[in-house]
Design an enzyme around this catalytic site. Structure first.
Site, mmCIF file in Angstrom:
data_model
loop_
_atom_site.group_PDB
_atom_site.id
_atom_site.type_symbol
_atom_site.label_atom_id
_atom_site.label_comp_id
_atom_site.label_asym_id
_atom_site.label_seq_id
_atom_site.Cartn_x
_atom_site.Cartn_y
_atom_site.Cartn_z
ATOM 1 N N LYS A 252 89.156 55.289 62.942
ATOM 2 C CA LYS A 252 87.721 55.302 63.266
ATOM 3 C C LYS A 252 86.835 54.835 62.110
ATOM 4 C CE LYS A 252 86.623 56.258 67.419
ATOM 5 N NZ LYS A 252 85.925 55.133 68.056
ATOM 6 N N ARG A 253 87.270 55.130 60.906
ATOM 7 C CA ARG A 253 86.451 54.784 59.752
ATOM 8 C C ARG A 253 86.204 53.284 59.652
ATOM 9 N NH1 ARG A 253 88.715 54.903 55.448
ATOM 10 N NH2 ARG A 253 90.887 55.137 56.019
#
Length: 497
Positions: A254-255
């Site tokens: 997700k980062r």
RNA sequence: GGCCCCAUCGUCUAGAGGCCUAGGACGCGGCCCUCUCAAGGCCGAAACGGGGAUUCGAAUUCCCCUGGGGCCA
């Protein structure tokens, strides 16, 4: 024997590009082999799994063109296809291993195990399970139960046995020493199975012949092979694909921004572009061609050609490839591009709901003259927002450059008069009017074309001038010229500042 | 900490001892085309992580190191 494979996502989120990539390679391999592809839902993490995510994953896989032969929605001969519906199977199989003494109850408390671990670390030696519960007598077990202790189930690894060979289709031969494996837990004290164990029961139960998965599971493989052995089952072939990485070379997560397939879908990426891009991560066809159809991929795909090292997901290249496919769509099914562009315009608030056939036809005309500039549907905003708004913003730098001359307002007025007389208002007539006006003023065509473009569009980039004038229509063109002449006057008066 | 995997331009990769002056693609820079931009054409910058060993010859084989990733804890 027919090849059978599976993709087994957890419905704890939307389909991730890494998962989609894995599913796609598995699917390509299966189709190449003429085998069956099974979809299994690993929803044992009840707190994070939802039906909505499951439905979304199925939908996204279908959107990518990845279809399955058996799965939770369509059933099949070896179901059920959700792990939560298979708990009885895990329980039965745990019993089989216990009965064979291949597994045993372990009453050690987490605190006790943690203490063992600390001690090992303090003494600078590798931690191994103490084996405390390995050979408990029935009486001793009864004592533990009576004391209220609930057992986990441990798989017994006989360290006297030789090394475990894993002959991986991607990585080649990998050897693991039995003594490094340690007795591992296959069932929690609450009776739920651990991933490794449920996986083995399911893969065998579903008659999977080739297990494909991420490289992070390689270390699990020898343990799983030991379980196959204990059950007396034939081992499947395994293939571990490398991980997908973010730009920082860490596993994609997700980062790293957009990682869900549906985020790409929402941005107007085409499934065929996504899938073609997937193919090129970790695998290349012999002739080095980069653009090819799914059928060609199926024909050429060989699992042995898959690379071993992790690949960075490069959105820039994906976007380039999307442009290639958008151009193809423009030639074959222009209405599809019209839909995508209309969607991008709606997202930007430049188009109201579904404006009916007239609105659609207008968008289609815009797409016809500027479609070849698009790599993503939203590129319409950078090249043609002025088609969909009258309060066009003027590029300040361009205004300073093009409108600073004192004669510009008069020139725009001459153009306005000339264009007002064009009838019919078509490209040929428009071009003649513009070029004749330039000649009459003793200017080169480009000297009037640039200010005119700025006057009508507010920018220096965009589709061909004469074409955009035709699409814009006489009324709007004349109105914009009037407004632009005023702006040019102000600009010249203020010294172009 | 133990075990395992990986390592070519910024990125995706070709390369399985001489065909490598290391090729292609994206991205980047320049030129051409052109009413602008995009597209297209041409040109360019850009990599074998380090050290040993084997060999007449190593990006390619072997070993060590380094770096990255993972599993178990």
């Amino acid at each position: 024997m027919a090849v059978r494979t599976r993709y087994a996502p957890s419905p704890t989120g939307y389909l991730h590009v890494g998962g989609a990539w894995m599913a796609f390679f598995t699917w390509l391999f299966t189709r190449h082999e003429g085998g069956q592809f099974v979809l299994r839902i690993e929803d044992t993490d009840r707190s994070r799994s939802t039906e909505a995510f499951e439905a979304a994953i199925l939908e996204d896989l279908r959107w990518l063109g990845i279809g399955w032969d058996e799965g939770p929605d369509i059933g099949g001969p070896v179901g059920p296809y959700r792990q939560t519906e298979r708990t009885e199977l895990y329980r039965q199989h745990a019993e089989i291993l216990t009965a064979r003494s291949a597994a045993y109850p372990c009453y050690c408390l987490p605190e006790e195990l943690e203490a063992d671990r600390q001690r090992a670390a303090a003494e600078h030696r590798p931690y191994r399970y103490s084996g405390r519960c390995r050979d408990l007598t029935p009486a001793r077990r009864a004592e533990m139960e009576a004391a209220g202790r609930r057992a986990t189930l441990r798989f017994r690894v006989r360290s006297s046995r030789g090394p475990i060979m894993v002959d991986d289709l991607v990585l080649g031969r990998v050897e693991f020493a039995a003594e490094d494996l340690d007795d591992f837990i296959i069932q929690r004290s609450d009776g739920t199975p651990l991933y490794n164990f449920a996986n083995v029961v399911d893969d065998h139960g579903m008659r999977i012949t080739h297990i494909t998965r991420g490289a992070e599971h390689l270390s699990n493989t020898p343990r799983q092979f030991l379980m196959y052995e204990a059950f007396g089952w034939d081992q499947p072939r395994v293939a571990h694909f490398p991980s997908l990485l973010g730009v920082d070379r860490k596993k994609l997560s997700k980062r790293h921004g957009d990682t869900a397939v549906r985020e790409y879908k929402a941005q107007g990426y085409l499934p065929e572009a996504l899938v073609n891009f997937f193919a090129l991560m970790g695998w290349y066809p012999e002739d080095g061609r980069e653009i090819f159809s799914v059928d060609e991929m199926i024909a050429r795909f060989r699992i042995a050609d898959v690379g071993k090292s992790g690949a960075v997901f490069d959105v820039q290249k994906l976007t380039w490839m999307n442009g290639v496919y958008l151009q193809e769509a423009l030639r074959r099914t222009p209405e599809r591009v019209v839909d995508l562009v209309a969607g991008a315009l709606r997202d930007a608030g430049l188009l109201d709901g579904d404006g009916g056939p007239a609105q659609r036809a207008y968008v289609a005309r815009v797409v016809a003259i500027m479609g070849e500039r698009l790599r993503l549907p939203k590129d319409v905003l950078t090249y043609g927002d002025f088609f969909f708004r009258d309060d066009i913003p003027y590029d300040p730098a361009a205004v300073r450059k093009q409108f600073r001359g004192r004669e510009t307002p008069a020139m725009l007025e001459r153009l306005r008069e000339a264009l007002a007389r064009v009838e019919p208002f078509d490209v040929a007539g428009i071009e003649k009017a513009v070029r004749d006006t330039a000649a009459a003023l003793g200017l080169e065509s480009k000297d009037v074309i640039h200010p005119l473009r700025l006057a009508l569009t507010g920018k220096t980039v965009g589709p061909g001038l004469f074409e955009l004038i035709e699409v814009l229509g006489k009324g709007r063109v004349l109105a914009r010229l009037t407004r632009a002449a005023r702006l040019a006057e102000e600009t010249a008066a203020s010294g172009g500042a």
